[in-house]
Design an enzyme around this catalytic site. Sequence first.
Site, PDB file in Angstrom:
ATOM      1  N   ASP A  48       0.841  -1.193   0.000  1.00 18.54           N
ATOM      2  CA  ASP A  48       0.000   0.000   0.000  1.00 18.54           C
ATOM      3  C   ASP A  48       0.881   1.251   0.000  1.00 18.54           C
ATOM      4  OD1 ASP A  48      -2.490   1.524   0.422  1.00 18.54           O
ATOM      5  OD2 ASP A  48      -1.718   1.838   2.454  1.00 18.54           O
ATOM      6  N   ASP A  98      -0.336   5.248   0.762  1.00 19.27           N
ATOM      7  CA  ASP A  98      -0.634   6.234   1.797  1.00 19.27           C
ATOM      8  C   ASP A  98      -0.751   5.567   3.170  1.00 19.27           C
ATOM      9  OD1 ASP A  98      -1.288   8.802   0.194  1.00 19.27           O
ATOM     10  OD2 ASP A  98      -2.461   7.246  -0.804  1.00 19.27           O
ATOM     11  N   ASP A 123      -1.708  -0.630   6.047  1.00 16.44           N
ATOM     12  CA  ASP A 123      -1.786   0.097   7.316  1.00 16.44           C
ATOM     13  C   ASP A 123      -3.175   0.094   7.936  1.00 16.44           C
ATOM     14  OD1 ASP A 123      -2.702   1.898   5.183  1.00 16.44           O
ATOM     15  OD2 ASP A 123      -2.761   3.421   6.754  1.00 16.44           O
TER      16      ASP A 123
END
Length: 249
Positions: free
Chosen positions: A29, A31, A204
Amino acid sequence: MQPSFQKPYLSMTTPFRVNSGRYDAAIVDLDGTMVDTLGDFVVALQLMLADVLPPGCEGVTLDSADVGDRVGKGSEHLVQSVLNHVFAQAGRADAAIESVAYYERAQASYQRHYAAVNGQHATLYPGVLEGLDRLKKSGLQLVCLTNKPLAFARPLLRLKGLDGFFCEVFGGDSFERKKPDPLPLRKACEFLGTLAARTLMIGDSSNDARAARAAGCPVLLVTYGYNHGEPVRDVDADGFVDSLAQLAE
């Protein structure tokens, strides 16, 4: 009692081994995992609000916490939820209706401003370069998979010196659906030519974990990103690291 899946990787001193023979590739991922882009989001959204808010909303504020809790589900969700928040904060009686009415103008404004600030207020998280380097040296194929539009994702990766680690980049507009739908992960595995069970998802948030579980991928979460304001260690994942530098060859 802590769920058993959380136990192996709670300690800063315990590395997550990527060359154990269990993985052929990793999907990473962007961001909140590799780059802290919260500053870009806040600036672009503030400029958007200055463009579109009607009279009576002048005193409304938007801070990093307001934005961070809304990041991760694509720009459509981000803009709509920020409009809802702002109109509700302004005490508008029909906040939800107004946010829908203003959405198209707001989305166009946001896209324009985000393109202008992309990467300018963003920073790499500590340990990202070390972690990606270890993944590559372990022989894993790497792709970046983000809900950020591809036109923003590619320049950001180049600007932060990350593009050379990945054989491909997929954005939130690359497929018909975004994470947490499993489709983007399945498509990434198809591109890589790997089995989902041998393709590690690194993210995240619960979005990444839910997509990985549904696609059949193992999932590792960082503890510092954007998880919609919820404790990341409560998410069903196979491991947690406080830095990508904890990835061990």
